[in-house]
Design a protein around this motif. Structure first.
Motif, PDB file in Angstrom:
ATOM      1  N   ILE A  17     114.036 131.987  -9.883  1.00  7.24           N
ATOM      2  CA  ILE A  17     114.501 133.053  -8.994  1.00  7.24           C
ATOM      3  C   ILE A  17     113.370 134.056  -8.809  1.00  7.24           C
ATOM      4  O   ILE A  17     112.766 134.512  -9.783  1.00  7.24           O
ATOM      5  N   THR A  18     113.073 134.404  -7.566  1.00 10.14           N
ATOM      6  CA  THR A  18     112.072 135.432  -7.280  1.00 10.14           C
ATOM      7  C   THR A  18     112.666 136.453  -6.324  1.00 10.14           C
ATOM      8  O   THR A  18     113.747 136.269  -5.778  1.00 10.14           O
ATOM      9  N   LEU A  19     111.930 137.544  -6.123  1.00  8.87           N
ATOM     10  CA  LEU A  19     112.415 138.585  -5.213  1.00  8.87           C
ATOM     11  C   LEU A  19     112.533 138.101  -3.773  1.00  8.87           C
ATOM     12  O   LEU A  19     113.243 138.687  -2.974  1.00  8.87           O
ATOM     13  N   LYS A  20     111.847 137.014  -3.434  1.00 10.77           N
ATOM     14  CA  LYS A  20     111.962 136.504  -2.071  1.00 10.77           C
ATOM     15  C   LYS A  20     113.378 135.996  -1.794  1.00 10.77           C
ATOM     16  O   LYS A  20     113.812 135.963  -0.638  1.00 10.77           O
ATOM     17  N   HIS A  21     114.117 135.607  -2.855  1.00  9.64           N
ATOM     18  CA  HIS A  21     115.501 135.185  -2.657  1.00  9.64           C
ATOM     19  C   HIS A  21     116.356 136.367  -2.212  1.00  9.64           C
ATOM     20  O   HIS A  21     117.215 136.226  -1.333  1.00  9.64           O
ATOM     21  N   ALA A  22     116.125 137.533  -2.818  1.00  6.86           N
ATOM     22  CA  ALA A  22     116.856 138.733  -2.411  1.00  6.86           C
ATOM     23  C   ALA A  22     116.450 139.151  -1.002  1.00  6.86           C
ATOM     24  O   ALA A  22     117.277 139.559  -0.190  1.00  6.86           O
ATOM     25  N   LYS A  23     115.150 139.055  -0.702  1.00  5.98           N
ATOM     26  CA  LYS A  23     114.659 139.413   0.631  1.00  5.98           C
ATOM     27  C   LYS A  23     115.312 138.555   1.698  1.00  5.98           C
ATOM     28  O   LYS A  23     115.783 139.040   2.731  1.00  5.98           O
ATOM     29  N   ARG A  24     115.353 137.250   1.459  1.00  8.30           N
ATOM     30  CA  ARG A  24     115.912 136.329   2.447  1.00  8.30           C
ATOM     31  C   ARG A  24     117.383 136.628   2.701  1.00  8.30           C
ATOM     32  O   ARG A  24     117.884 136.422   3.805  1.00  8.30           O
ATOM     33  N   GLN A  25     118.095 137.124   1.696  1.00  6.35           N
ATOM     34  CA  GLN A  25     119.515 137.432   1.847  1.00  6.35           C
ATOM     35  C   GLN A  25     119.748 138.870   2.309  1.00  6.35           C
ATOM     36  O   GLN A  25     120.866 139.375   2.236  1.00  6.35           O
ATOM     37  N   GLN A  26     118.663 139.500   2.779  1.00  2.00           N
ATOM     38  CA  GLN A  26     118.724 140.839   3.387  1.00  2.00           C
ATOM     39  C   GLN A  26     119.284 141.879   2.421  1.00  2.00           C
ATOM     40  O   GLN A  26     119.989 142.802   2.818  1.00  2.00           O
ATOM     41  N   LEU A  43     116.288 138.642 -12.850  1.00  2.00           N
ATOM     42  CA  LEU A  43     117.001 138.596 -11.572  1.00  2.00           C
ATOM     43  C   LEU A  43     118.241 137.720 -11.687  1.00  2.00           C
ATOM     44  O   LEU A  43     118.254 136.725 -12.420  1.00  2.00           O
ATOM     45  N   LEU A  44     119.281 138.099 -10.963  1.00  2.00           N
ATOM     46  CA  LEU A  44     120.564 137.413 -11.037  1.00  2.00           C
ATOM     47  C   LEU A  44     120.455 135.935 -10.663  1.00  2.00           C
ATOM     48  O   LEU A  44     119.872 135.586  -9.639  1.00  2.00           O
ATOM     49  N   CYS A  45     121.036 135.083 -11.482  1.00  2.00           N
ATOM     50  CA  CYS A  45     121.048 133.647 -11.187  1.00  2.00           C
ATOM     51  C   CYS A  45     121.789 133.359  -9.880  1.00  2.00           C
ATOM     52  O   CYS A  45     121.457 132.415  -9.162  1.00  2.00           O
ATOM     53  N   CYS A  46     122.794 134.183  -9.553  1.00  2.00           N
ATOM     54  CA  CYS A  46     123.600 133.923  -8.365  1.00  2.00           C
ATOM     55  C   CYS A  46     122.831 134.172  -7.068  1.00  2.00           C
ATOM     56  O   CYS A  46     123.333 133.857  -5.981  1.00  2.00           O
ATOM     57  N   LEU A  47     121.615 134.722  -7.146  1.00  2.00           N
ATOM     58  CA  LEU A  47     120.800 134.863  -5.942  1.00  2.00           C
ATOM     59  C   LEU A  47     120.445 133.494  -5.360  1.00  2.00           C
ATOM     60  O   LEU A  47     120.074 133.387  -4.190  1.00  2.00           O
ATOM     61  N   MET A  48     120.573 132.454  -6.167  1.00  2.00           N
ATOM     62  CA  MET A  48     120.244 131.114  -5.702  1.00  2.00           C
ATOM     63  C   MET A  48     121.414 130.440  -4.984  1.00  2.00           C
ATOM     64  O   MET A  48     121.218 129.560  -4.148  1.00  2.00           O
TER      65      MET A  48
END
Length: 298
Positions: A180-189, A204-209
């Motif tokens: 999980i990286t911050l780009k996952h949060a970025k992509r989900q706005q 970072l939260l596993c559920c970001l994936m």
């Protein structure tokens, strides 16, 4: 040509990685105990899945065959071993305090053949536990292995609640962790507010994936908020991108507000004539976040 194997999924540690073992013909059902060969030696585990056929190319390890179904005598040994392991954990906690070591004892397991006692711990620093190992070995008269785990695995052992108020995913059903990286949060706005996207483990939260693939698919070719595009002969700025309504709101250089469907920006018969002029501040702001290494523990 891909070779197939009939396997069972075996849990060697509670909520640990499921390891596939080849069917030995005895016939197992969910919850049965099996005697297997693990990285530690002759060990035991619980059947959680199977039998099923898989390609040996789908796993990155050699598939070993189950030695046997656990007999009544084996189950007695397993129960005794688990009691000894529980006692070992308690004694090790006391010994850690005695030696004043910066480590947290999480779990322990006594291997089926009693050739090794494995103790799992976490620590933020390197620990010299040589004297500790000697003391534990004197107490239990067997080989001792202290195995350090990362903070996410630590949370799996400790258990707890997530920000959602439910049991943390790692202590409930997650057996392996995605990167999980911050780009996952970025992509989900999402706003990059670490207190909102960090779990109890401090990562970072596993559920970001979980919904990441959905956002990747939906936002393909869609301009980012804050970017400037050429649209219908005008210069326009992207004000909002609503993935749930599949709409992009623009403000043209003459002040007109325009709402366009995602299909306008996709390839196809409904696609419009547009192009990106400037990716905008938001893109520059987030670029560095994509370079932050993932949070998987080594």
């Amino acid at each position: 040509m891909s070779f197939q194997a009939t396997v069972y999924g075996v849990e060697l540690m509670p909520m640990g990685k499921i390891v596939y073992y080849g069917d030995n013909g005895e016939g197992f059902k969910y919850g049965d105990y099996a005697i297997v060969l693990s990285e530690f030696g002759t060990d035991y585990g619980k059947i959680l899945s199977g039998p099923k056929d898989i390609s040996i190319d789908d796993v990155d390890y050699e598939i070993k065959q189950i030695i046997r179904k656990a007999t009544d005598e084996d189950l007695d040994i397993i129960r005794e071993n688990e009691e000894i392991a529980k006692k070992a954990r308690e004694i090790t906690v006391d010994l850690v305090k005695k030696h004043n070591l910066p480590m947290k004892i999480l779990q322990s397991k006594y291997i089926f053949d009693r050739s090794k006692l494995v103790i799992y711990f976490s620590s933020k620093t390197r620990v010299d536990f040589r004297e500790l190992v000697k003391d534990i070995a004197k107490e239990f008269k067997t080989r001792i292995e202290l195995r350090q785990v990362g903070v996410r695995d630590e949370m799996k052992f400790i258990k707890g609640l997530g920000l959602c108020g439910l049991r943390s995913c790692c202590s409930y059903f997650l057996r392996e962790f995605d990167s999980i990286t911050l780009k996952h949060a970025k992509r989900q706005q999402m706003m990059i507010n670490t207190s909102k996207i960090t779990g109890p483990c401090g990562r970072l939260l596993c559920c970001l994936m979980y919904e990441h693939d959905f956002y990747i698919e939906m936002l393909e070719n869609i301009p980012d908020e804050g970017s400037t595009i050429y649209y219908d002969g005008k210069i326009a700025k992207v004000i909002t991108v609503n993935v749930f309504l599949s709409k992009v709101t623009l403000q043209t250089d003459d002040g007109e507000m325009v709402a366009l469907p995602f299909s306008y920006f996709k390839e196809g018969e409904n696609a419009g004539n547009w192009k990106i002029i400037d990716h905008g501040r938001s893109n520059d702001y987030y670029n560095g976040l994509d370079d932050i290494s993932d949070i998987e523990d080594e």
